[in-house]
Each structure stands twice: as structure tokens, then as C-alpha cells.
Write a protein that holds these residues in place. Structure first.
Motif, PDB file in Angstrom:
ATOM      1  N   VAL A  51     -11.404  -8.589   0.411  1.00  0.00           N
ATOM      2  CA  VAL A  51     -10.566  -7.580   0.789  1.00  0.00           C
ATOM      3  C   VAL A  51     -10.002  -6.536   2.027  1.00  0.00           C
ATOM      4  O   VAL A  51     -11.092  -6.055   2.212  1.00  0.00           O
ATOM      5  N   SER A 104      -0.476   0.507  -7.204  1.00  0.00           N
ATOM      6  CA  SER A 104      -1.869   0.926  -6.757  1.00  0.00           C
ATOM      7  C   SER A 104      -1.811   1.862  -5.564  1.00  0.00           C
ATOM      8  O   SER A 104      -2.299   2.221  -4.497  1.00  0.00           O
ATOM      9  N   ILE A 163      -6.308  -0.510  -3.823  1.00  0.00           N
ATOM     10  CA  ILE A 163      -6.715  -1.718  -4.508  1.00  0.00           C
ATOM     11  C   ILE A 163      -5.958  -2.615  -5.550  1.00  0.00           C
ATOM     12  O   ILE A 163      -6.998  -3.392  -6.218  1.00  0.00           O
ATOM     13  N   ALA A 183     -14.697   0.523  -6.221  1.00  0.00           N
ATOM     14  CA  ALA A 183     -13.532  -0.180  -5.494  1.00  0.00           C
ATOM     15  C   ALA A 183     -14.185  -2.086  -6.082  1.00  0.00           C
ATOM     16  O   ALA A 183     -13.236  -2.337  -6.043  1.00  0.00           O
ATOM     17  N   GLY A 199      -8.946  -3.484   1.634  1.00  0.00           N
ATOM     18  CA  GLY A 199      -8.054  -2.133   1.710  1.00  0.00           C
ATOM     19  C   GLY A 199      -8.185  -1.124   2.367  1.00  0.00           C
ATOM     20  O   GLY A 199      -8.455  -0.092   1.054  1.00  0.00           O
ATOM     21  N   ASN A 202      -5.723  -9.458   0.674  1.00  0.00           N
ATOM     22  CA  ASN A 202      -7.011 -10.290  -0.107  1.00  0.00           C
ATOM     23  C   ASN A 202      -7.112 -11.615   0.184  1.00  0.00           C
ATOM     24  O   ASN A 202      -5.579 -12.435  -0.041  1.00  0.00           O
ATOM     25  N   ALA A 261      -1.813  -4.227   1.143  1.00  0.00           N
ATOM     26  CA  ALA A 261      -3.357  -4.505   1.297  1.00  0.00           C
ATOM     27  C   ALA A 261      -3.319  -6.103   0.885  1.00  0.00           C
ATOM     28  O   ALA A 261      -2.505  -6.552   0.476  1.00  0.00           O
ATOM     29  N   SER A 315      -7.171   4.731   3.502  1.00  0.00           N
ATOM     30  CA  SER A 315      -7.460   4.177   2.563  1.00  0.00           C
ATOM     31  C   SER A 315      -6.175   3.145   1.870  1.00  0.00           C
ATOM     32  O   SER A 315      -5.119   3.742   2.377  1.00  0.00           O
ATOM     33  N   LYS A 316      -6.191   2.233   1.836  1.00  0.00           N
ATOM     34  CA  LYS A 316      -4.662   1.464   0.610  1.00  0.00           C
ATOM     35  C   LYS A 316      -5.513   1.173  -0.445  1.00  0.00           C
ATOM     36  O   LYS A 316      -6.312   0.269  -0.471  1.00  0.00           O
ATOM     37  N   ALA A 340       1.195  -1.568   0.185  1.00  0.00           N
ATOM     38  CA  ALA A 340      -0.129   0.434  -0.032  1.00  0.00           C
ATOM     39  C   ALA A 340       0.527   1.099   0.363  1.00  0.00           C
ATOM     40  O   ALA A 340       1.446   1.843   0.840  1.00  0.00           O
TER      41      ALA A 340
END
Lengths: 700, 326
Positions: free
Chosen positions: A586, A495, A665, A597, A588, A562, A560, A662-663, A428
Motif C-alpha cells: 500500500v 478515507s 487508507i 494502519a 498511503g 495498493n 492512495a 499521509s494519504k 486521497a
């Protein structure tokens, strides 16, 4: 932050209507008086020299204005004193790969340019070439010393261990929009319309090529029909177009065709990966060894972090990795969605499944047993990590508990049913970026920043971020991007766009609001902007703000995460494979605009399905030439191949990454998907396919 | 592409006159021809557009079903008469290409589409079909999609159509117009094997025009199936496809027609396997035996050996579907 003019799903794409009605203009859709057209001739051998170029017939063909090659090209300032990068167009007579752009034909219509290009006859002196990675593994060169934690090859003495080898082929980005350059020279000033993920970077590249000051080079990349990592460099085809336009002195448009998209704008390197992995009998990881070999061009090096994720994804005391590159007579690979990670995590997460099977352990329980609370490679805590929540919520939604551990346990009407999962992660990151926010007496807010929008909905995201701070309806906000004349923005890759560009919009809007409040002597969350401007007889107020990562970077590791859960059905007799369901969970960070998103994750999963089941760039090594360079022959997933994809966001703020929490994605969505599919195929059939793609012939 | 003339003659007779000159090509849907022209594989001087000719009808006759050469693939696949009388044809059509292509492609054009062998399309590669005498790039190249039946040292390409596999199984007849009148030939004899002249795909003469096909009435409607195995679920050519049509009386097979796609230079009718099925009970055993007979004489190359296993498996599976076992 307060929700403005949006519901829980967020706001829809601000340019969506323009896109679906065809009103938006892509790089090849700019027209100018006197516009002429270029067609590129590419090499038909993989290595050697051009000894002659017969262009007589082309020059005589109707409408032809120029035929440009290394023989007659004008002097290019950026090529002087040996600075011309090997493989640059018109630099010399060297052929470094099959499909290299070598001649540009310019005519007054596209059709005439293409026809004349077909008349060019090039005589070559061929040299033996190498394009097969498998045949060149022995010649691969070590890139760095690799990573070591604890003891090397510790897996070998583990009670339960596996040693496996995985192969992934070339993947071509195959963006829908072909690459195009429309350029207009006016003396020593040039205006360029093209596909660029980093507009200010491309401006610099063009300045260097022609030795021009910044004010002489204007780059526009207003809309992009997909890039996926291929849109950052100033590729040779684009240099050829710019040189051609300067030479002819007319506005010139050059669009490369689908076949040229395979050799002129990069691709994902194939890889051969060896993994050794061992655990105690109760499933605690003891050691992982991960060695990867990829390919690069003879004339330019491209590296990617194939083994990076292995170094930190699990709590394992002993890890060693290595990375090698074989130099081949092919065009240079480049960043391709989830660059490095996508390739490496396919192998890592397949191996995790293989070891879980050897341990007679549920693959999810195995991963939880080896859950890493901190980043053991960087020796840092995570700024946030909700991977455990991804496992839990994803498994519940998917119904993972219904999985049968023994392969071939579930059969329905001749179809074997299998469940598989994978973990993924992607850095991220955030880079310095600048934005301008300007609020005028008509009550509208203008945001300006030189970022691109290659598809994720950048303008939409910036609108959303601005609206939540300024507190005005999104209809009153306009985001202008895609021009090098705007404030410098970070490149749209890795990202990082929402985190980087979004932070600058956040900061600029925050300061702008403060400025209004200061003028009014208030501290309102929703100041009456128009009245304040009128009271002070001002036409507008504006703020230009550069935002930088805030320095916490050294104290935390930010990623991030997942988890993908996949159900596949494999037909027993014919090997046909259908993906029945995907659940993607996820982490994120804070999800700023769920509707876009979700699209990011769905897009990543779709490509992951393609990677697992069908994508493969095939080269006939006798010629070093692609044999499937069309969308008919190079398969990407169609609607019929893609099932319902459920996306779960943990949606918890990261306290460090950026002010929004946020991160990124964009990349993580594809990471791990191919492993989840392959693991599900194994669970269905008992067949472990270790060379992608998994086509029906490998399952019968 | 090369500049060319485009004409649209008023009548069928005018068309026949126009195509009798060298360098002319008929264009209908153009879904394959335009690609071939863009790639320079074919470079006609003149295109003769026939889309306006009255050859689109789908009608029941006393003995069968008549389908005009210009009927669109999408229209034929959705036509009620076709679905009722010859559902196998509808299934085969829907397995082919993509909806967008089927909306443009015609029955006659589908029959005349060229192979999708990559070496045929790349002008820098050897190909005896495109450039006789230049060699076969596929023979020792990437031949995963290539033939296992009826190939020659000159050419191992396959015919790409799904529709044609269905029509071969259904004993369709091709109606061809020439300047001297009409002739009819069995569908199974329309396409040719490569032999020493892979440049010739079929037996249509230069000055002839396909005007329609006729499918004789049969008792297959209840028990027919088209199974296509491919690398993706849509818009992919067959690795192997099978058209199976059975006439079943009380659990016993009275008549069987079988054809395969993706295995030969023409739709590959399996006459010996059909014979073996007649009089046999509907059972997986019967189907497996027929599938083994069908694969007799097959020859694989470096990348397509999987077809030797996939072909019989697909035959059995298609027969299971056709007979209602699945």
C-alpha cells in the motif's frame, strides 16, 4: 517529527481496554429514568399502499404505551409543504419497498414492544413490483454523459481484445453493532445517542426535521461498532424513533434488528459491468470501454463512481465509460466501503487479467507496461505515486516469480494452487475541519473535535498527531470526540478523517505550542508548558483552529494506491476454495501509526475475501424480499476463511495532501481484492467466474 | 416473542408429565429453539428446562458406546472414548456450527433442530412445514440449499445437522423415554421424510423424551471420514456432506457405511452404494461406481442442480480420505 511514547509500531488504541472489557458505551447502552422501548414493524410487500392497520391487539398488549403510524403520527415540521422525502416514516400510506418501517410500537420493556409489534396486522393493496436488476437493465437510465478520452470503443480495432461482462450482487454492510437511537426530549430540545459518521451533518438533519435551532439539538456518537458507509444519513428508522420519542414525551430507545439492517440502513448496489479492452500484440493498451449499470430506489437516487478508476489507472490513449441506474422497488443503496471503486475495480482488474492471459503476458508485466506516470484523466501530475514500489515490494515478498502462467499448473494433494494480483486506488481527499487544543496546568492536553470513530481508531490517531507536536507523553493527552457540541469536524468517510481532522489537530497543536513559546519568549521544541502557565498565572491556554485543504489541490492529483497478491487453493473434486496467503502493498503516503494502519488494510482485505467468495444479498423477486437476512444465511468471512495477511507500507510522505504527508487508507484496502482472488482462482483452475461470489458450485 | 412460562421439573418423570400438555416445549441448549421463538416460528406457552437431568454421560457398554442426550456437542467431539471408538462422530460434530454453538448444543437437541430453510423462518412466506397448507416457498423460490432426495410436493427442506449424518452412518440407536417406559429405534428411522406432513420432522411423540443414543461397536475407527462442502470454512450449513465409514481387510472393503447431509429431509443413508462397495478393492474406480449408484433417483430444482455433480464428487472424495488414498 519526534516519536513520543511510542515505538515504530505506533501507539495502541487509546480506547482498546475499554472496548475489550465492555466498559465502553454504545448508542443502545444509555439508560435514563423512565426509559421506554420501541419496536419497528416493517412492510411485508414491495410496492403498494396500506389500506388498514389493525393495532387493537397490540394496544391491549401488556406494557404498550403507543402505536404510531401515518394514521396518528403528530405533524412533523420537516414534512410540511411537500418537503417530506418519499419513504419517510409516517409520511403516508405508500409502500416503496419490502422491509420499510411503517409502524412504531412503544412499550415499557423491549420484550413487550417486540411482542406487541408482532400483533400488528396491516392490510395492503399490492401493486406489481420490480426488484430484479437483470430484468430491468433495458429500463436503466443514463447518469451523465460518461467519460471519453481519445476515441470511443477503440478497443474494437485492437489486435488483441476481450469483451466481458461481470456481475456483483448486493452487499450488506452488516456492522456488528445494530443501529440504535436513544433520544430524550425536553420540551423542544432533544438529545440523541446514535451511530453517526457525520455528527454535525446529522444534527443539521434533525434540526430540519423538527425545525429547531442548532442549540436545541445535541447529537452524541461516542463509539461506533462499525458503519462502513452506512452511518451517515438520518435513516427513516431514526426519524421514526425521534418522532415517537417526541410524541410519547419519554426517553425512548429504538434498536433495529439484524433483519432490518438489510432494508433500513442501505447496502452496496449490485452491478452489471461490460468491459471491452484491447492492446497491441506486445501488450500496450489501446482502448478500454467500461459500461456499468447499478440500481437505485424509485423514491431516491444514489449514484457511485463505479467506472471512475478506469479513467486514470492505466496509461491508455482511448477510454470511454458509461453509467446507468435502474430504479427498483428496493430501499435505497448507500456508500459501502470503497463505494463505486470496489465494484468497478473488481471488473477492471479482472479484465486486465483476462487480457494479459490473451496476450500470453505476465499480469504484473502487463500492468507495468501500461503504468501511468501522471493522471491522464485530470491531466495532472500525482502529488505522490509509489504504485511501482507497491508492485515491486509486494511481488518480492509474495514470490510472484514462482507463478506459472498456465492455469492448472500447480497441484498439491488434490488442491489446485493459483496466484493472482490486482491494483487499486482511492482518492486521497481532505475537507475543512476544526479542532480545539487546550493545555492545562496539570500538564494534560485536551483535544476536542466533533468527529466520530467508526472503528479505525480516530482518537488514537489524533492522540498520536498531537503528541508528536506538543511533545508530551500520550498518557497526558485526552481526545474528546463524538459530540455535536464540539468544534465542527469533517464527516468520517471517503478515507478523509486523518487527513482532515488530523490536519486541524496538527494545526491547532502547532499554534498552541507557538503561543506558549511566544509567552515564554522562547523557540523550544519542547517548552515547559506547566511552568509557562504558572509563570503567567494562567489556568490553561487553548487554540481552536479550522484547517482547510491548502490550495495545491488544483495542481496535483492525489490518490492512495495498493496492490494485492493472493494465493488460493481450489479443491479439484469439490470446488472448495481456501485463501492461502495475501500480501497487500500500500502507498498511503506517510504512515502515521503503523499498528492501526495495518488494521485498516487487514479489515479491507478481509471484506474483499468475503466479497470474492461468499457475500451476496439474495432477494426472492416474487416477493421482493430478502431470503438471507441473517448472519447465519448471509455469509461474511470467519476467522477460518482468513489467512495470514501481510501488509507492506511504502511509507513515503506525500508533499501536498496535508501537513503530515499521509494519504487516507480506510477505503483502499478492499479495492481490488476480489479481482486478485478471482484472478488467482482462474490461475488455479482455468475457470473464469464472472459473477461474484465464487462459491464451490461454480467451480465443479 | 410471546410471554411464556418456564419450569424446571426435578426428575425425568416430572419432565415427562410436564411435556404431555399442549403448548409445552423442552429446552436444552436452546441454540435453535430460541431463534425459532424470537422469529415467532414457534411460540410455546411453557418451556420445560431439562438441562439438570443426569443425561450427560459418555460410557462404554458391553456392545458399544452410550452417549447421554444432554452431553454437549463440544464435549462429545473432544471425548477420548468417542475419538478412539467412533472418530467419525467427532469429525461430524466439529464440522457443525461454531465452537460457541457447540458449547451450548446437546446431542438430543441437535437431533431435534429444525430445517434452516429460509421460507420456514420468515412468517410472511408460505411454508407447509411451519403452516401446513400454506404452500412451499422454496419449491419455485431460492432453493440452492434444498433437497435432491426424498422430497415431496409439500416440502423440499433439508435436515441441517452434521452430527446426525455421522450417527446415521454409524447405525446408532436412539433411546427414547415415555411415560410407559423406554423404547429404542434405529437412528436411520428416527427422522422422517416430508411426505404429506412436513410439519413432522421425526417420529418422537409429543410426550416422549430422547434420553440417549447408543453406537454399536464396529471396525470403522481406522477408516472413517466426514467431509463437508460448504460456502465458508466455519459456521455454514453443508451444500453436501458425506460420512464415510469403511472396514477394510487387506485392500478389500469388508463393510461400508455411507450417509449424506444437505440432500434430504433426513440424514440420507446410501444403502445401495454401500452394498456395491462390499468386496471391492480400495480404488477410485470402486468409489466412483458407488457414488454413481448413490446419486440414482436424485431430483434437482432451479438453484441446486449443482448438487447432482457435487454429491457424487464428495462421496468419492470422502471415501478416498476414509480409505487412506488421500
Amino acid at each position: 517529527m519526534k516519536e513520543v511514547a511510542s515505538n515504530q509500531e505506533g501507539i495502541k488504541r487509546v480506547d482498546g481496554h475499554l472496548k475489550v472489557t465492555g466498559a465502553i458505551r454504545y448508542s443502545a447502552e444509555y439508560h435514563f429514568s423512565g426509559l421506554v422501548y420501541g419496536a419497528l414493524v416493517s412492510s411485508t410487500i414491495a410496492k403498494g399502499t396500506m389500506t388498514a392497520i389493525d393495532s387493537k391487539a397490540a394496544e391491549r398488549a401488556p406494557g404498550v404505551l403507543a402505536v404510531i403510524s401515518h394514521i396518528n403520527a403528530p405533524e412533523v415540521p420537516g414534512y410540511k409543504d411537500g418537503k417530506g422525502q418519499p419513504g419517510s416514516p409516517f409520511l403516508n400510506n405508500q409502500i416503496l419497498y419490502n422491509g420499510q418501517p411503517v409502524v412504531l410500537v412503544i412499550a415499557n420493556t423491549l420484550e413487550r414492544a417486540k411482542y406487541a409489534a408482532s400483533l400488528i396486522k396491516i392490510t395492503y393493496k399490492e401493486e406489481p413490483h420490480q426488484t430484479n436488476l437483470d430484468n430491468n437493465l433495458q429500463n436503466a437510465v443514463k447518469m451523465g454523459e460518461g467519460y471519453l478520452r481519445g476515441e470511443a470503443d477503440a478497443y474494437q480495432s485492437a489486435p488483441v481484445k476481450i469483451e466481458v461482462e461481470y456481475r456483483t450482487p448486493i452487499h450488506v454492510h452488516n456492522a456488528m453493532e445494530p443501529f440504535a437511537v436513544t433520544s430524550v426530549w425536553d420540551g423542544d430540545k432533544v438529545t440523541v445517542y446514535t451511530k453517526s459518521q457525520y455528527i454535525k451533518g446529522m444534527q443539521q438533519d434533525i434540526m430540519r426535521l423538527f425545525n429547531l435551532p442548532e442549540q436545541n439539538v445535541q447529537v452524541y456518537s461516542k463509539v461506533i461498532g462499525g458503519a462502513f458507509g452506512s452511518g451517515s444519513p438520518l435513516w427513516p428508522y431514526a426519524k421514526a424513533a425521534l418522532i415517537g420519542a417526541k410524541m410519547i414525551g419519554k426517553p425512548l430507545k429504538v434498536v433495529i434488528d439484524r433483519e432490518q439492517m438489510f432494508t433500513m440502513v442501505g447496502y452496496r448496489s449490485p452491478a452489471v459491468q461490460k468491459i471491452g479492452m484491447g492492446a497491441s500484440a506486445d501488450g500496450k493498451l489501446i482502448g478500454i470501454t467500461h459500461d456499468a449499470t447499478g440500481e437505485t430506489a424509485t423514491y431516491q437516487r444514489f449514484t457511485e463512481g463505479i467506472t471512475d478508476t478506469t479513467c486514470f489507472l492505466y496509461d491508455c490513449p482511448n477510454i470511454n465509460t458509461g453509467y446507468k441506474l435502474a430504479k427498483l422497488d428496493l430501499s435505497v443503496p448507500t456508500y459501502t466501503r470503497g463505494p463505486g471503486e470496489t465494484t468497478g475495480v473488481y471488473a477492471l482488474e479482472s479484465a486486465m487479467d483476462e487480457l494479459a492471459h490473451a496476450l500470453h503476458m505476465d499480469p504484473l508485466a502487463f500492468r507495468l507496461k501500461n503504468y501511468a506516470e501522471t493522471n491522464l484523466q485530470q491531466n495532472l501530475p500525482y502529488s505522490s505515486k509509489y504504485l511501482r514500489e507497491c508492485y515491486e515490494q509486494g511481488a518480492a515478498q509474495f514470490g510472484w516469480d514462482k507463478r506459472k502462467p498456465e492455469p492448472r499448473s500447480i497441484e498439491k494433494d488434490g488442491w489446485l494452487v493459483g496466484y493472482g494480483l490486482s491494483t487499486g486506488a482511492y482518492w486521497a481527499g481532505r475537507a475543512p475541519s476544526t479542532a480545539k487544543a487546550k493545555l492545562s496546568t496539570d500538564g494534560t492536553l485536551l483535544i476536542q473535535t466533533a468527529t466520530s470513530d467508526m472503528g479505525p481508531g480516530t482518537a488514537t490517531m489524533m492522540t498520536k498527531i498531537a503528541s508528536e507536536i506538543i511533545n508530551i507523553p500520550v498518557e497526558n493527552i485526552r481526545v474528546e470526540l463524538g459530540s455535536s457540541a464540539l468544534p465542527h469536524a469533517a464527516g468520517e468517510y471517503g478515507s478523509m478523517t486523518t487527513s482532515s481532522v488530523g490536519s486541524s489537530v496538527y494545526d491547532a497543536c502547532t499554534e498552541l505550542k507557538t503561543k506558549f513559546n511566544q509567552l515564554a519568549g522562547s523557540n523550544a521544541d519542547n517548552p515547559d508548558y506547566v511552568k509557562i502557565l504558572q509563570d503567567h498565572k494562567l489556568p490553561y491556554l487553548e487554540i481552536t483552529k479550522q484547517s482547510n485543504p491548502d490550495g495545491h489541490g488544483g495542481k496535483y492529483s492525489s490518490y492512495a494506491f495498493n496492490v494485492n497478491f493472493v494465493e488460493v487453493h481450489v479443491h479439484q473434486a469439490t470446488g472448495m476454495i481456501k485463501i492461502a496467503r495475501v500480501v497487500a502493498a500500500v502507498d498511503g503516503g506517510k504512515i502515521l501509526n503503523p499498528i492501526t494502519a495495518r488494521s485498516q488494510i487487514i479489515g479491507g482485505v478481509v471484506w474483499g475475501i468475503g466479497m470474492a467468495l461468499m457475500e451476496e444479498g439474495v432477494i426472492d423477486h416474487r416477493y421482493g424480499r430478502y431470503v438471507n437476512s441473517s448472519l447465519g444465511d448471509y455469509h461474511i468471512a470467519t476467522n477460518a476463511d482468513v489467512p495470514q495477511i501481510e501488509v507492506i507500507f511504502i511509507d513515503k510522505k506525500d508533499p501536498v495532501t496535508n501537513p503530515m504527508g499521509s494519504k487516507g487508507i480506510g477505503e483502499v484496502g478492499i479495492v481490488g481484492v476480489a479481482a486478485a482472488v478471482a484472478n488467482a482462482v482462474f490461475n488455479a483452475t482455468g475457470v473464469r467466474v464472472r459473477d461474484l461470489p465464487i462459491t464451490p458450485d461454480k467451480l465443479i | 416473542m410471546k410471554q411464556f412460562q418456564y419450569v424446571r421439573p426435578l426428575t425425568q418423570q416430572n419432565v415427562l408429565d410436564a411435556i404431555n400438555k399442549p403448548g409445552t416445549k423442552i429446552i436444552a441448549g436452546g441454540t435453535n429453539l430460541v431463534d425459532l421463538m424470537k422469529r415467532g416460528v414457534t411460540a410455546p406457552d411453557k418451556l420445560v428446562d431439562i438441562n439438570h437431568l443426569p443425561l450427560k454421560g459418555i460410557t462404554a457398554t458391553k456392545t458399544g458406546l452410550h452417549i447421554g442426550a444432554l452431553a454437549l456437542n463440544s464435549v462429545v467431539s473432544e471425548n477420548n472414548l468417542v475419538i478412539e471408538k467412533q472418530p467419525l462422530l467427532s469429525m461430524a460434530l466439529k464440522a457443525g456450527a461454531s465452537p460457541q454453538l457447540r458449547n451450548m448444543a446437546t446431542v438430543g437437541g441437535n437431533m431435534l433442530q429444525r430445517t434452516r430453510c429460509t421460507y420456514f423462518y420468515d412468517l410472511t412466506m408460505p411454508c407447509n412445514k411451519r403452516n401446513p397448507g400454506s404452500g412451499c416457498g422454496a419449491m419455485e423460490g431460492y432453493n440452492r440449499m434444498h433437497a435432491i432426495f426424498g422430497a415431496s410436493p409439500q416440502c423440499i427442506a433439508v435436515h441441517p445437522s452434521d452430527m446426525c449424518v455421522g450417527l446415521a452412518a454409524l447405525d446408532a440407536v436412539v433411546i427414547i423415554a415415555g411415560r410407559k417406559g423406554e423404547r429404542r429405534i434405529p437412528f436411520t428411522e428416527f427422522h422422517r421424510l416430508p411426505g404429506d406432513h412436513p410439519e413432522m420432522d421425526n417420529h418422537l411423540a409429543k410426550d416422549e423424551l430422547i434420553v440417549g443414543i447408543e453406537i454399536p461397536d464396529n471396525n470403522f475407527a481406522k477408516n472413517s471420514y466426514y467431509l463437508k462442502v460448504r460456502d465458508r470454512q466455519s459456521y455454514a450449513f453443508a451444500l453436501v456432506s458425506v460420512a464415510a465409514a469403511l472396514d477394510i481387510d487387506n485392500g478389500t472393503i469388508r463393510k461400508a457405511h455411507l450417509a449424506m447431509g444437505g440432500v434430504a429431509h433426513k440424514p440420507w443413508r446410501l444403502f445401495d452404494a454401500e452394498k456395491a462397495l462390499v468386496g471391492k478393492p480400495v480404488s477410485v474406480d470402486s468409489f466412483n461406481q458407488a457414488a454413481q449408484i448413490a446419486i440414482t433417483g436424485a431430483k434437482a430444482y432451479e438453484y441446486n442442480a449443482f448438487k447432482l455433480k457435487l454429491a457424487p464428487a464428495t462421496i468419492t472424495e470422502a471415501l478416498k480420505h476414509a480409505s487412506g488414498l488421500v
